[in-house]
Design an enzyme around this catalytic site. Structure first.
Site, PDB file in Angstrom:
ATOM      1  N   CYS A 142     -12.000  19.678  33.752  1.00  0.00           N
ATOM      2  CA  CYS A 142     -12.019  20.874  34.599  1.00  0.00           C
ATOM      3  C   CYS A 142     -11.481  20.582  35.997  1.00  0.00           C
ATOM      4  O   CYS A 142     -11.651  19.478  36.505  1.00  0.00           O
ATOM      5  CB  CYS A 142     -13.440  21.388  34.739  1.00  0.00           C
ATOM      6  SG  CYS A 142     -14.175  21.852  33.178  1.00  0.00           S
ATOM      7  N   ARG A 164      -4.691  17.042  34.517  1.00  0.00           N
ATOM      8  CA  ARG A 164      -6.011  16.529  34.153  1.00  0.00           C
ATOM      9  C   ARG A 164      -6.401  16.920  32.730  1.00  0.00           C
ATOM     10  O   ARG A 164      -7.344  16.362  32.191  1.00  0.00           O
ATOM     11  CB  ARG A 164      -7.061  17.086  35.126  1.00  0.00           C
ATOM     12  CG  ARG A 164      -6.916  16.555  36.530  1.00  0.00           C
ATOM     13  CD  ARG A 164      -7.690  17.400  37.506  1.00  0.00           C
ATOM     14  NE  ARG A 164      -9.116  17.357  37.258  1.00  0.00           N
ATOM     15  CZ  ARG A 164      -9.986  16.690  38.004  1.00  0.00           C
ATOM     16  NH1 ARG A 164      -9.568  16.018  39.034  1.00  0.00           N
ATOM     17  NH2 ARG A 164     -11.261  16.712  37.735  1.00  0.00           N
ATOM     18  N   TRP A 200     -11.972  22.663  30.781  1.00  0.00           N
ATOM     19  CA  TRP A 200     -11.892  21.743  29.641  1.00  0.00           C
ATOM     20  C   TRP A 200     -13.221  21.924  28.916  1.00  0.00           C
ATOM     21  O   TRP A 200     -14.274  21.525  29.423  1.00  0.00           O
ATOM     22  CB  TRP A 200     -11.716  20.317  30.142  1.00  0.00           C
ATOM     23  CG  TRP A 200     -11.518  19.296  29.082  1.00  0.00           C
ATOM     24  CD1 TRP A 200     -10.355  19.020  28.409  1.00  0.00           C
ATOM     25  CD2 TRP A 200     -12.497  18.378  28.573  1.00  0.00           C
ATOM     26  NE1 TRP A 200     -10.566  17.988  27.522  1.00  0.00           N
ATOM     27  CE2 TRP A 200     -11.867  17.576  27.601  1.00  0.00           C
ATOM     28  CE3 TRP A 200     -13.845  18.149  28.844  1.00  0.00           C
ATOM     29  CZ2 TRP A 200     -12.528  16.573  26.911  1.00  0.00           C
ATOM     30  CZ3 TRP A 200     -14.509  17.148  28.155  1.00  0.00           C
ATOM     31  CH2 TRP A 200     -13.846  16.380  27.196  1.00  0.00           C
ATOM     32  N   ASN A 252     -17.501  22.275  37.659  1.00  0.00           N
ATOM     33  CA  ASN A 252     -17.076  21.085  36.899  1.00  0.00           C
ATOM     34  C   ASN A 252     -18.332  20.302  36.548  1.00  0.00           C
ATOM     35  O   ASN A 252     -19.218  20.176  37.385  1.00  0.00           O
ATOM     36  CB  ASN A 252     -16.191  20.166  37.759  1.00  0.00           C
ATOM     37  CG  ASN A 252     -14.790  20.691  37.900  1.00  0.00           C
ATOM     38  OD1 ASN A 252     -14.467  21.762  37.400  1.00  0.00           O
ATOM     39  ND2 ASN A 252     -13.956  19.947  38.594  1.00  0.00           N
ATOM     40  N   GLY A 253     -18.388  19.755  35.346  1.00  0.00           N
ATOM     41  CA  GLY A 253     -19.554  18.948  34.975  1.00  0.00           C
ATOM     42  C   GLY A 253     -20.382  19.645  33.914  1.00  0.00           C
ATOM     43  O   GLY A 253     -19.897  20.550  33.219  1.00  0.00           O
ATOM     44  N   GLU A 305      -5.440  -0.657  21.438  1.00  0.00           N
ATOM     45  CA  GLU A 305      -4.781   0.266  22.368  1.00  0.00           C
ATOM     46  C   GLU A 305      -3.654   1.027  21.644  1.00  0.00           C
ATOM     47  O   GLU A 305      -3.460   2.226  21.862  1.00  0.00           O
ATOM     48  CB  GLU A 305      -4.248  -0.522  23.578  1.00  0.00           C
ATOM     49  CG  GLU A 305      -3.444   0.282  24.588  1.00  0.00           C
ATOM     50  CD  GLU A 305      -4.181   1.457  25.221  1.00  0.00           C
ATOM     51  OE1 GLU A 305      -5.394   1.596  25.038  1.00  0.00           O
ATOM     52  OE2 GLU A 305      -3.497   2.258  25.873  1.00  0.00           O
ATOM     53  N   LYS A 365      -3.460   5.079  21.259  1.00  0.00           N
ATOM     54  CA  LYS A 365      -2.294   5.873  21.677  1.00  0.00           C
ATOM     55  C   LYS A 365      -1.894   6.830  20.552  1.00  0.00           C
ATOM     56  O   LYS A 365      -1.603   7.991  20.794  1.00  0.00           O
ATOM     57  CB  LYS A 365      -1.090   4.971  22.012  1.00  0.00           C
ATOM     58  CG  LYS A 365      -1.176   4.194  23.300  1.00  0.00           C
ATOM     59  CD  LYS A 365      -0.868   4.987  24.554  1.00  0.00           C
ATOM     60  CE  LYS A 365      -2.104   5.578  25.161  1.00  0.00           C
ATOM     61  NZ  LYS A 365      -2.976   4.742  25.942  1.00  0.00           N
ATOM     62  N   GLU A 369      -4.502   9.729  20.174  1.00  0.00           N
ATOM     63  CA  GLU A 369      -4.502  10.777  21.190  1.00  0.00           C
ATOM     64  C   GLU A 369      -3.192  11.543  21.246  1.00  0.00           C
ATOM     65  O   GLU A 369      -3.195  12.741  21.524  1.00  0.00           O
ATOM     66  CB  GLU A 369      -4.923  10.261  22.570  1.00  0.00           C
ATOM     67  CG  GLU A 369      -4.120   9.143  23.151  1.00  0.00           C
ATOM     68  CD  GLU A 369      -4.681   8.685  24.514  1.00  0.00           C
ATOM     69  OE1 GLU A 369      -4.293   7.602  24.950  1.00  0.00           O
ATOM     70  OE2 GLU A 369      -5.480   9.406  25.127  1.00  0.00           O
ATOM     71  N   HIS A 414     -13.150  -8.480   5.089  1.00  0.00           N
ATOM     72  CA  HIS A 414     -14.566  -8.105   5.101  1.00  0.00           C
ATOM     73  C   HIS A 414     -14.767  -6.602   4.913  1.00  0.00           C
ATOM     74  O   HIS A 414     -15.815  -6.076   5.269  1.00  0.00           O
ATOM     75  CB  HIS A 414     -15.222  -8.583   6.395  1.00  0.00           C
ATOM     76  CG  HIS A 414     -15.162 -10.067   6.554  1.00  0.00           C
ATOM     77  ND1 HIS A 414     -15.858 -10.937   5.749  1.00  0.00           N
ATOM     78  CD2 HIS A 414     -14.427 -10.847   7.397  1.00  0.00           C
ATOM     79  CE1 HIS A 414     -15.583 -12.188   6.103  1.00  0.00           C
ATOM     80  NE2 HIS A 414     -14.710 -12.155   7.094  1.00  0.00           N
ATOM     81  N   LYS A 471      -7.408  14.024  31.550  1.00  0.00           N
ATOM     82  CA  LYS A 471      -6.918  12.823  32.226  1.00  0.00           C
ATOM     83  C   LYS A 471      -8.057  12.087  32.920  1.00  0.00           C
ATOM     84  O   LYS A 471      -8.166  10.878  32.856  1.00  0.00           O
ATOM     85  CB  LYS A 471      -5.846  13.225  33.240  1.00  0.00           C
ATOM     86  CG  LYS A 471      -5.213  12.052  33.965  1.00  0.00           C
ATOM     87  CD  LYS A 471      -4.391  11.215  33.016  1.00  0.00           C
ATOM     88  CE  LYS A 471      -3.874   9.943  33.640  1.00  0.00           C
ATOM     89  NZ  LYS A 471      -3.494   8.961  32.603  1.00  0.00           N
TER      90      LYS A 471
END
Ligand code: AGP
Length: 621
Positions: A2, A27, A75, A99-100, A494, A498, A501, A517, A616
């Protein structure tokens, strides 16, 4: 995540609000809205699901104008992505952006419904608007009962009465259309910054959302309440005491354009050589590493350190995992790495003389911040923030800090932030190593490798076309596995992150030695496996893992050091990577993985810079 921008001025502020929203877009968000008090004193609100552009068109078409208003990018946390859930939320003359998360919103909602309030959204945020309204009504009712005059309750006082009722973390801005001369804001866990000019004040969740004319800013501290008018700013701290906070120079916004690139992510991926040069600037002489910027107190801390605890989230966590190999192998210091959201609730035991490192691109990640705050009473030697945002809360609240200087990263998927974090971590490892018996020659070997890193990275970027061709082969696949060993295992993690997302593909990363295993059961021709195959002390072990995968009908794609003798097998495709210094290898092997995720996402038509559901800067826990 947000974003908030609000303004009160002697001029129309709609342009500022819309421009601010556009600057908050990076963001990540799913809907946007704006509320303004028009010249008739009426509260006008427009909200839209989707892009800020859509909202802007609607606001312009409606011809909205006013001197006091607020805007928000949402968001979703509570309630689906619908227009009614977008902010601002209203309660009669009150408008709120938030926000939050309000954790006790269910209880508050129930109480407010009993008082007769009707909710129009499924959000936690709407309770704030109704609570402020309720406090105002209570005040009027009490005054009427006492038979006195019925002067309305100041907005600031109403908000002050609401704060103790809210549990959770929030940054809020409140407006009352009955008094459009002011805005009230509270910071409690979610950052807010105030900017000013001679005839206006703005509040935003990110300083870059403020109008360019506002060169002086104040970062609110935890618990601060601010009241702004066009010409005045008044602040109270968390105890309700008047307080003065310092004005600081606003960071200069870089020129943000994609240039010749199709996406910010692509640009940022290509910027990595120059970003690394910036990270190294002033910290690397011809033969030494210089971190004297840390100061004497930090140096003392490093000297005493017998353990390193790294805490981070997402990509930054992966950088921490890579660094663990370095801290232990190069600096000979025990190191643990933990995801911040686990660390903060695990009641961890602190090792003796342990240095806490908090790693973050944004410096505003709620979980990482909470871990830092928690650590402050746990007995760590000190806290060191490695961050890309010098003005961030994480940097302000840590004992020491080092800035990566990667430059603004707009793409939600981290690229240059990750590789510059690795570079900064390696500098720190070498510094700590020198304090723990690493020889000058060993330090010089790191220095030489780092000096050549930017050019090496440029070389790796030339694999672009080869990786694009690989992506063409992989684009029909429904899932993927990434495999690495040793320090390349977190690099594989990583790579998988990538792909998840950007291309929304299930992708898992495994340490190659762990395959037998369990994960081997997943192997068939439908499961492409991306293998990181550098030339190091584990090459032979990895070769056996590759054979095991081939023997089980796996389809393998190797990113392999050109010096390796790769076995011929019909199910095995490989891209040769140039020979490189082992310490640089995890940094450099990251590049083809970034390119791979980028091209697969591009071919799938995904929203590369703003992947669905992501943000973001993750300012909620
Ligand atoms: C990276 O590609 C992700 N978008 C995400 O995992 C990110 O690294 C994480 O949210 C932590 O952010 P920070 O570095 O700003 O703290």
């Amino acid at each position: 995540m947000c974003g908030i921008i609000a303004a009160v001025a002697q001029r129309d502020v709609v342009g500022w609000l819309l421009a601010g929203l556009a600057r908050l877009e990076y963001r990540g968000y799913d809907s946007a809205g704006l509320a303004i008090v028009d010249s008739q004193g009426k509260l006008q609100r427009i909200r839209r699901v989707g892009k800020v552009q859509t909202l802007t068109a609607a606001v312009q078409q409606a011809g909205l104008q006013g001197h006091c208003g607020m805007a928000h990018t949402r968001w979703a946390t509570h309630g689906p992505l619908t227009e009614v859930n977008a902010h601002p939320h209203l309660s009669q003359s009150i408008a709120v952006v938030h926000n939050g998360i309000i954790e006790n919103h269910q209880i508050l909602r129930g109480q407010l419904q009993q008082r007769g309030y009707r909710f129009t959204s499924a959000t936690d945020s709407e309770v704030i608007a109704h609570l402020v309204h309720w406090e105002q009504q209570q005040h009027l009712a009490q005054q009427a009962e006492g038979g006195g005059s019925t002067a309305p309750l100041k907005l600031r006082t109403a908000v002050q009465r609401v704060i103790p009722q809210l549990q959770g973390s929030y940054g809020i801005v409140v407006l009352d259309s009955q008094d459009p001369t002011c805005l009230v804001a509270v910071r409690c866990g979610s950052p807010l910054v105030i900017g000013c000019s001679e005839t206006a004040h703005c509040i935003a969740s990110d300083q870059f959302a403020l109008p360019a004319v506002m060169r002086q800013v104040i970062f609110l501290q935890e618990g601060d309440l601010a009241e702004i008018t066009d010409q005045q700013l008044t602040l109270w701290d968390h105890r309700g005491q008047p307080v003065v906070r310092p004005w600081v120079e606003a960071a200069v916004e870089e020129h943000l354009s994609k240039g010749a690139y199709q996406h910010y992510m692509q640009k940022e991926l290509y910027e990595q050589p120059s970003a690394i040069r910036r990270t190294l600037a002033g910290r690397l002489t011809a033969d030494r590493i210089d971190l004297s910027e840390l100061g004497e107190r930090a140096e003392h801390c490093l000297q005493q350190a017998q353990h390193v605890q790294i805490v981070a989230c997402g990509t930054a966590y992966h950088a921490g995992l890579v660094a663990r190999y370095w801290f232990e192998a190069v600096a000979k210091i025990p190191c643990d790495v933990e995801i911040a959201s686990e660390f903060r609730y695990r009641q961890p035991m602190v090792r003796q003389n342990s240095l806490l490192i908090v790693l973050s691109q944004s410096g505003e990640t709620a979980d990482t911040l909470a871990a830092l705050r928690l650590s402050q009473s746990m007995g760590y030697l000190g806290s060191l923030a490695l961050c890309n945002n010098a003005g961030s809360t994480l940097v302000r609240e840590s004992d020491f800090s080092l800035i990566t200087h990667a430059g603004r990263e707009i793409g939600v998927a981290s690229t240059k932030a990750f590789t510059t974090q690795l570079v900064l971590l390696l500098l720190l490892v070498a510094r700590l190593g020198r304090l723990r018996g690493m020889t000058l020659q060993q330090e010089q070997a790191v220095v030489v490798a780092l000096h050549t890193l930017p050019e090496r990275m440029e070389q790796l970027l030339q694999l672009d076309k080869a990786v694009e061709a690989l992506a063409t082969q992989l684009v029909p696949d429904r899932h993927m596995m990434f495999v690495g060993r040793g320090v390349h295992y977190p690099v594989a993690m990583e790579g998988a992150l990538k792909l998840k997302e950007l291309a929304y593909l299930p992708a898992e990363a495994y340490a190659a030695g762990e395959l037998k295993h369990g994960p081997l059961a997943l192997i068939d021709a439908q499961m492409p496996v991306i293998v990181l195959a550098p030339c190091d002390e584990l090459s032979e072990k990895l070769q056996s893992n590759i054979e095991e995968l081939c023997a089980r009908g796996g389809r393998l794609y190797l990113l392999a050091d050109e010096r390796l003798a790769i076995m011929e097998h019909p199910a095995l495709t490989w891209i040769a990577l140039p020979a490189m210094e082992p310490l640089m290898s995890p940094i450099l092997y990251t590049v083809p993985l970034q390119l791979l995720a980028y091209y697969i996402a591009l071919m799938k038509g995904a929203d590369i810079d703003q992947p669905r559901h992501l943000a973001k800067s993750v300012t909620v826990e």
